[in-house]
Design a protein around this motif. Structure first.
Motif, PDB file in Angstrom:
ATOM      1  N   THR A   1      -4.765  -6.911   2.659  1.00 53.40           N
ATOM      2  CA  THR A   1      -4.498  -6.312   1.344  1.00 53.40           C
ATOM      3  C   THR A   1      -4.343  -4.803   1.456  1.00 53.40           C
ATOM      4  O   THR A   1      -3.441  -4.209   0.854  1.00 53.40           O
ATOM      5  N   LEU A   2      -5.222  -4.181   2.231  1.00 55.83           N
ATOM      6  CA  LEU A   2      -5.172  -2.723   2.399  1.00 55.83           C
ATOM      7  C   LEU A   2      -3.891  -2.309   3.107  1.00 55.83           C
ATOM      8  O   LEU A   2      -3.238  -1.331   2.712  1.00 55.83           O
ATOM      9  N   ARG A   3      -3.519  -3.039   4.148  1.00 55.19           N
ATOM     10  CA  ARG A   3      -2.296  -2.714   4.880  1.00 55.19           C
ATOM     11  C   ARG A   3      -1.074  -2.827   3.967  1.00 55.19           C
ATOM     12  O   ARG A   3      -0.176  -1.981   4.008  1.00 55.19           O
ATOM     13  N   ALA A   4      -1.041  -3.861   3.139  1.00 52.16           N
ATOM     14  CA  ALA A   4       0.091  -4.030   2.216  1.00 52.16           C
ATOM     15  C   ALA A   4       0.141  -2.893   1.204  1.00 52.16           C
ATOM     16  O   ALA A   4       1.228  -2.420   0.837  1.00 52.16           O
ATOM     17  N   ARG A   5      -1.026  -2.440   0.767  1.00 53.20           N
ATOM     18  CA  ARG A   5      -1.071  -1.382  -0.249  1.00 53.20           C
ATOM     19  C   ARG A   5      -0.448  -0.086   0.262  1.00 53.20           C
ATOM     20  O   ARG A   5       0.205   0.640  -0.485  1.00 53.20           O
ATOM     21  N   PHE A   6      -0.651   0.213   1.551  1.00 46.34           N
ATOM     22  CA  PHE A   6      -0.180   1.480   2.092  1.00 46.34           C
ATOM     23  C   PHE A   6       1.023   1.319   3.032  1.00 46.34           C
ATOM     24  O   PHE A   6       1.346   2.246   3.764  1.00 46.34           O
ATOM     25  N   ARG A   7       1.649   0.157   2.987  1.00 47.60           N
ATOM     26  CA  ARG A   7       2.802  -0.066   3.857  1.00 47.60           C
ATOM     27  C   ARG A   7       3.878   0.988   3.581  1.00 47.60           C
ATOM     28  O   ARG A   7       4.235   1.264   2.436  1.00 47.60           O
ATOM     29  N   GLY A   8       4.384   1.584   4.646  1.00 50.16           N
ATOM     30  CA  GLY A   8       5.434   2.582   4.514  1.00 50.16           C
ATOM     31  C   GLY A   8       4.944   3.993   4.263  1.00 50.16           C
ATOM     32  O   GLY A   8       5.745   4.925   4.218  1.00 50.16           O
ATOM     33  N   ASP A   9       3.627   4.168   4.116  1.00 53.08           N
ATOM     34  CA  ASP A   9       3.064   5.496   3.879  1.00 53.08           C
ATOM     35  C   ASP A   9       2.762   6.139   5.230  1.00 53.08           C
ATOM     36  O   ASP A   9       1.835   5.728   5.937  1.00 53.08           O
ATOM     37  N   ARG A  10       3.521   7.140   5.601  1.00 47.77           N
ATOM     38  CA  ARG A  10       3.382   7.747   6.917  1.00 47.77           C
ATOM     39  C   ARG A  10       2.136   8.607   7.064  1.00 47.77           C
ATOM     40  O   ARG A  10       1.792   9.009   8.176  1.00 47.77           O
TER      41      ARG A  10
END
Length: 275
Positions: free
Chosen positions: A120-129
């Motif tokens: 869930t956490l990874r999906a929330r920040f996906r694409g955030d460099r």
């Protein structure tokens, strides 16, 4: 691995921890140089206060629910960020609050061991460099991911305290980071159920040789029941200038709004080790 923070999001302990965390991050951002934050037990980043878990306990209603009308004073910055994140529908976890305060030159490393929560956490920040999500044990990350290349930043340690020996692991982690990353700020949350474990924790830290340690504590009732969360603390290593003064104002404001007049309620800002 059974702990799920959704049942407790936005409770008094979150309010205390996050109000002080926001202050610490603002202090870091006062200098233009970049910083990095390591969140060792990050959770899922944001919590549904209307969901079944939060509604089952209702803890947030006696926590952030009592603060949302704040418009000034030492809690205003924290509460403003919480409202901007969607409260009272959503409550931001530490990764969301940290991300909201990062400047373009800053970075967040967030660790979560629970497989579903990590996804869930990874999906929330996906694409955030500016955010890197790690599926790893938070204490192992202290050695693997510190010191920071920026040579400044904050380490947030916020375990669920559902396993035996958590105070000992935390003390060992504080000593590890304190000796290998002396310029870093550490903020380590702990529960206060009764006083004996906390006294032993502080005594162990004094003997560790780590310098410049301050304990900020808030308790809503006399901490004598080992089965009940009566209060909590945030152990801060290498606190920024004015933390003891301005952090005390935050604690006092929290007690004024969240306290229910129970015997023994209070707050304290205690220096555990000198600079």
């Amino acid at each position: 691995m059974n702990y799920r923070h959704a049942f407790h999001a936005g409770n008094f302990a979150d309010c205390m921890k996050h109000a002080l965390l926001v202050w610490l991050l603002r202090a870091l951002a006062a200098k233009e140089k970049p910083f990095r934050v390591l969140d060792t037990h990050a959770g899922i980043g944001s919590y549904d206060l209307g969901g079944s878990e939060a509604e089952r306990t209702g803890e947030w209603r006696k926590g952030i629910g009592r603060l949302l009308d704040t418009s000034g004073g030492p809690l205003a910055d924290y509460v403003g960020l919480v409202r901007a994140a969607g409260a009272p529908a959503q409550y931001p976890g530490s990764p969301a609050l940290i991300r909201a305060l990062l400047r373009p030159q800053d970075q967040l490393l967030a660790c979560e061991l629970h497989p579903e929560d990590h996804a869930t956490l990874r999906a929330r920040f996906r694409g955030d460099r500016q955010v890197a999500i790690h599926h790893r044990d938070g204490y192992e990350a202290l050695k693997a991911l510190t010191p920071f290349p920026e040579k400044r930043g904050l380490v947030l340690v916020d375990p669920p305290f559902e396993q035996e020996g958590e105070f000992d692991r935390m003390a060992q982690g504080i000593a590890l980071v304190g000796h290998r990353f002396r310029a870093g700020i550490q903020a380590c949350w702990y529960p206060i159920k009764h006083r004996a474990p906390v006294r032993a924790f502080h005594a162990g830290l004094k003997e560790s040789g780590v310098r410049d340690l301050v304990a900020a504590e808030l308790w809503l009732r006399e901490p004598t029941d080992p089965q009940r969360l009566n209060g909590c603390g945030l152990l801060v290593a290498n606190p920024p200038w004015k933390f003891e003064e301005e952090g005390a104002a935050i604690l006092a404001a929290l007690l004024e709004r969240l306290g229910e007049g129970e015997p023994g309620q209070g707050w304290a800002m205690t220096r555990i080790a000198e600079e």
